[in-house]
Design a protein around this motif. Sequence first.
Motif, PDB file in Angstrom:
ATOM      1  N   ALA A  35       0.976  -1.216  -0.101  1.00  0.00           N
ATOM      2  CA  ALA A  35       0.016   0.081  -0.060  1.00  0.00           C
ATOM      3  C   ALA A  35       0.713   1.285   0.095  1.00  0.00           C
ATOM      4  CB  ALA A  35      -0.971  -0.070   1.128  1.00  0.00           C
ATOM      5  N   PHE A  36       1.895   1.187   0.754  1.00  0.00           N
ATOM      6  CA  PHE A  36       3.025   2.521   0.805  1.00  0.00           C
ATOM      7  C   PHE A  36       3.453   2.516  -0.776  1.00  0.00           C
ATOM      8  CE2 PHE A  36       2.606   2.643   5.292  1.00  0.00           C
ATOM      9  CZ  PHE A  36       3.364   3.582   5.698  1.00  0.00           C
ATOM     10  N   LEU A  39       0.649   3.786  -3.115  1.00  0.00           N
ATOM     11  CA  LEU A  39      -0.152   4.842  -2.661  1.00  0.00           C
ATOM     12  C   LEU A  39       1.066   6.117  -3.071  1.00  0.00           C
ATOM     13  CD1 LEU A  39      -2.049   4.142   0.112  1.00  0.00           C
ATOM     14  CD2 LEU A  39      -3.154   5.091  -1.875  1.00  0.00           C
ATOM     15  N   ARG A  40       2.336   5.880  -3.270  1.00  0.00           N
ATOM     16  CA  ARG A  40       3.293   6.680  -3.530  1.00  0.00           C
ATOM     17  C   ARG A  40       3.551   7.659  -2.385  1.00  0.00           C
ATOM     18  NH1 ARG A  40       1.462   7.968  -9.636  1.00  0.00           N
ATOM     19  NH2 ARG A  40       0.935   5.908 -10.311  1.00  0.00           N
ATOM     20  N   ILE A  41       3.575   7.092  -1.264  1.00  0.00           N
ATOM     21  CA  ILE A  41       3.756   7.903   0.120  1.00  0.00           C
ATOM     22  C   ILE A  41       5.409   8.402   0.064  1.00  0.00           C
ATOM     23  CG2 ILE A  41       3.730   7.804   2.308  1.00  0.00           C
ATOM     24  CD1 ILE A  41       1.614   5.829   2.377  1.00  0.00           C
ATOM     25  N   LEU A  48       9.848   0.525   6.559  1.00  0.00           N
ATOM     26  CA  LEU A  48       9.895   1.272   7.766  1.00  0.00           C
ATOM     27  C   LEU A  48       8.395   1.593   8.162  1.00  0.00           C
ATOM     28  CD1 LEU A  48      11.160   2.667  10.169  1.00  0.00           C
ATOM     29  CD2 LEU A  48      11.493   4.531   8.838  1.00  0.00           C
ATOM     30  N   GLY A  49       7.729   2.215   7.036  1.00  0.00           N
ATOM     31  CA  GLY A  49       6.269   2.617   7.282  1.00  0.00           C
ATOM     32  C   GLY A  49       5.574   1.616   7.608  1.00  0.00           C
ATOM     33  N   GLY A 243       3.236  -3.682  -5.532  1.00  0.00           N
ATOM     34  CA  GLY A 243       4.230  -4.483  -4.970  1.00  0.00           C
ATOM     35  C   GLY A 243       4.081  -5.864  -5.275  1.00  0.00           C
ATOM     36  N   ALA A 244       2.859  -6.312  -5.174  1.00  0.00           N
ATOM     37  CA  ALA A 244       2.820  -7.807  -5.491  1.00  0.00           C
ATOM     38  C   ALA A 244       2.742  -7.935  -7.151  1.00  0.00           C
ATOM     39  CB  ALA A 244       1.208  -8.165  -5.316  1.00  0.00           C
TER      40      ALA A 244
END
Length: 338
Positions: A35-36, A39-41, A48-49, A243-244
């Motif tokens: 998800a990180f 969502l391109r955080i 780490l997130g 990522g998957a």
Amino acid sequence: MGAVSALALALFALAVVLAVSGATKVPARRQTEDAFEALRIPLVPRALGAAVLPWAEIALAVALLALRGPALVVAAVAALVLCLGYAVIIGRALRFSEPVTCACFGRFGAAKVSRLTLWRNVVLSVVALIAVAAAVDGRHVWGLLTDSPLWVVVSALVAALFALVAAGSGAGAGSGAGTSTLAVGEADTVTGDPSDATDDELDYMRLPIPYGQLRTQEGTLTSLRALASTQARLVVFLSTSCGACRRTAEQLDAWADQLAPAVGVVPVYSSEPTTTEFAMPWLIQPDHNVTLLLEVHGTPSVVLLGVDGLIAGGPVVGEDAVREFVGEVIEQLHGATD
């Protein structure tokens, strides 16, 4: 219940949501990392997130429940900032060219980001704002025990029910959904020789390959049917922000070696990738037209096309489900040639 108790109830509700959100993320660290990435955080490394965020949410939930006075105000403001941050991130993701899965509640609620997701975060931000007002006004959750004990009991039961639903949904979610096994029992029907298959096997869930427009890296147009006109094809749908999908792409070259020469592997993106993890040529599906025709909702996903013009297996959605499906195809093909 009076206005004072209602303010305190906002603190309790916010704490419950944060506790459930954090608790469901803890066993779903890979989904949170994905998800990180999706969502391109910025600034925060996804590993780490994913490691820190669940425990931060749980810590905030405990603080909202246990603290009072100025310390509670600080915790409530921190929760408000977090909720507003979520809303901004989701609103930004709605503008991406490809759909994004947020995994906001770990495996539970791991769905595509939509306007409904944004509204959910807006409502949560409003609750957080009310919680801040409650803390500033000197309200705290423990006050509910004396002011409105029945509301505390009812709210706790609702929270427990929500947590149980979340746990039950997450247990069966895995990394994908909508899985399907091979549509036929004999590998020969995939490669074009159905002589050894029974009538039931040939008729079982075998649908015609839809047209489905595709574009090559050189800009030439082709179709899903044309792909399978000379060779059975394992078509793998990938996203550039998943990522998957990245982990699945890393396996494509190995799958191609194991499936050759009977089945060719074809990676398909919805937008042009900047980098890939495999050597084979990839294709683009304009406007998601192929996955819409196949009713495939999510990536990574895969479908097996037979040279007889029929779908031979799938579609299958989800990282683990795709890997298991491909393993089954490889096993059947090797069994047919032994």
